[in-house]
Design a protein around this motif. Structure first.
Motif, mmCIF file in Angstrom:
data_model
loop_
_atom_site.group_PDB
_atom_site.id
_atom_site.type_symbol
_atom_site.label_atom_id
_atom_site.label_comp_id
_atom_site.label_asym_id
_atom_site.label_seq_id
_atom_site.Cartn_x
_atom_site.Cartn_y
_atom_site.Cartn_z
ATOM 1 N N ARG A 1 -7.574 2.089 4.445
ATOM 2 C CA ARG A 1 -6.692 0.931 4.458
ATOM 3 C C ARG A 1 -6.805 0.243 5.825
ATOM 4 O O ARG A 1 -6.237 0.665 6.864
ATOM 5 C CB ARG A 1 -5.067 1.466 4.242
ATOM 6 N N GLY B 1 -2.447 -4.529 -2.184
ATOM 7 C CA GLY B 1 -1.155 -4.829 -1.795
ATOM 8 C C GLY B 1 -1.027 -6.399 -1.152
ATOM 9 O O GLY B 1 0.127 -6.825 -1.130
ATOM 10 N N GLY B 2 -2.183 -6.861 -0.831
ATOM 11 C CA GLY B 2 -2.160 -8.278 -0.393
ATOM 12 C C GLY B 2 -2.510 -9.368 -1.565
ATOM 13 O O GLY B 2 -2.344 -10.447 -1.262
ATOM 14 N N LEU C 1 -6.232 -2.510 7.013
ATOM 15 C CA LEU C 1 -4.986 -3.061 7.696
ATOM 16 C C LEU C 1 -4.132 -1.844 8.465
ATOM 17 O O LEU C 1 -3.166 -2.195 9.409
ATOM 18 C CB LEU C 1 -4.043 -3.642 6.846
ATOM 19 N N LYS D 1 0.933 2.599 -6.890
ATOM 20 C CA LYS D 1 0.301 1.714 -7.977
ATOM 21 C C LYS D 1 -0.890 2.222 -8.789
ATOM 22 O O LYS D 1 -0.594 2.274 -9.967
ATOM 23 C CB LYS D 1 -0.093 0.298 -7.543
ATOM 24 N N MET E 1 1.024 -1.113 -0.093
ATOM 25 C CA MET E 1 0.023 0.120 -0.046
ATOM 26 C C MET E 1 0.784 1.214 -0.071
ATOM 27 O O MET E 1 2.010 1.196 0.864
ATOM 28 C CB MET E 1 -0.872 0.232 1.194
ATOM 29 N N ARG F 1 5.920 -9.563 4.304
ATOM 30 C CA ARG F 1 5.673 -9.942 2.826
ATOM 31 C C ARG F 1 6.661 -9.619 2.052
ATOM 32 O O ARG F 1 6.752 -9.890 0.852
ATOM 33 C CB ARG F 1 4.603 -8.918 2.441
ATOM 34 N N PHE G 1 -12.787 -11.054 2.130
ATOM 35 C CA PHE G 1 -11.908 -9.964 1.236
ATOM 36 C C PHE G 1 -11.066 -10.672 0.298
ATOM 37 O O PHE G 1 -10.935 -10.555 -0.884
ATOM 38 C CB PHE G 1 -11.241 -8.722 1.980
ATOM 39 N N ARG G 2 -10.203 -11.584 0.871
ATOM 40 C CA ARG G 2 -9.374 -12.228 0.102
ATOM 41 C C ARG G 2 -9.798 -13.281 -0.699
ATOM 42 O O ARG G 2 -9.410 -13.587 -1.909
ATOM 43 C CB ARG G 2 -8.299 -13.112 1.017
ATOM 44 N N ASP H 1 -9.078 -3.794 -6.482
ATOM 45 C CA ASP H 1 -9.752 -3.377 -5.543
ATOM 46 C C ASP H 1 -11.351 -2.739 -6.019
ATOM 47 O O ASP H 1 -12.332 -3.103 -5.104
ATOM 48 C CB ASP H 1 -9.029 -2.208 -4.540
#
Ligand code: S3P
Length: 174
Positions: free
Chosen positions: A123, A83-84, A125, A16, A12, A142, A60-61, A37
């Protein structure tokens, strides 16, 4: 087979979205810019923070995997990946066949500055008492995932959007 699209991956706040939009404009008008997203929000009928709050990160994933599958079926696109996406290998498997994968990076300080400009509420997270600490924890966890999937890496810290876009175009050779 020649790859026809570009996927921007990275943490994040690494730029991007803004880089992807500018890249799509500069390349030629046939390139469409999209964000995973955005596809997720459309599928869920609610915002990312709402999905995290009401349905949880696992849901979400799952939606993110579906979004990557959708994206992989498109042609001539520049996609900004959440980002994930690197956390689930299947996402990268969907994308890597037809996409050049470019990793954008930035220092934790730069990431925090950019995130705070937009507001940490966007965000989930990082919507925590100490966002800098979260950034550092997530980046540490990550880093090997990001490194494993990128074909090119562009450090965005201290660079203008134009500089970053030119670097990507030169590196990919399109
Ligand atoms: C996430 C990054 C976000 C968004 C969600 C989770 C992550 O996208 O998908 O908040 O896990 O890193 P951006 O990287 O576009 O901010």
């Amino acid at each position: 087979m020649e790859k026809h699209s570009i996927a921007l991956i990275g943490f994040m706040g690494t730029g991007k979205t803004v880089v992807g939009k500018n890249l799509a404009n500069q390349l030629d008008k046939d390139y469409k810019f999209i964000e995973t997203d955005e596809i997720i929000e459309e599928m869920a009928g609610k915002s990312i923070p709402e999905i995290f709050k009401e349905d949880g990160e696992i849901r979400f994933r799952e939606l993110e995997i579906a979004a990557c599958k959708k994206v992989s079926q498109l042609k001539n696109v520049i996609v900004s990946c959440g980002g994930g996406v690197v956390l689930n290998k299947i996402n990268i498997d969907y994308i890597k066949r037809d996409f050049h994968i470019v990793l954008l990076t930035a220092t934790p300080e730069e990431i925090l500055k950019r995130i705070m400009k937009e507001g940490e509420k966007k965000r989930p997270l990082l919507d925590k008492p100490d966002p800098m600490e979260e950034i550092k924890i997530l980046l540490k966890f990550r880093s090997s995932f990001y490194g494993a999937h990128a074909v090119f890496t562009v450090d965005t810290t201290g660079k203008s959007i134009d500089e970053i876009v030119s670097e990507i175009i030169i590196k990919i050779g399109i």
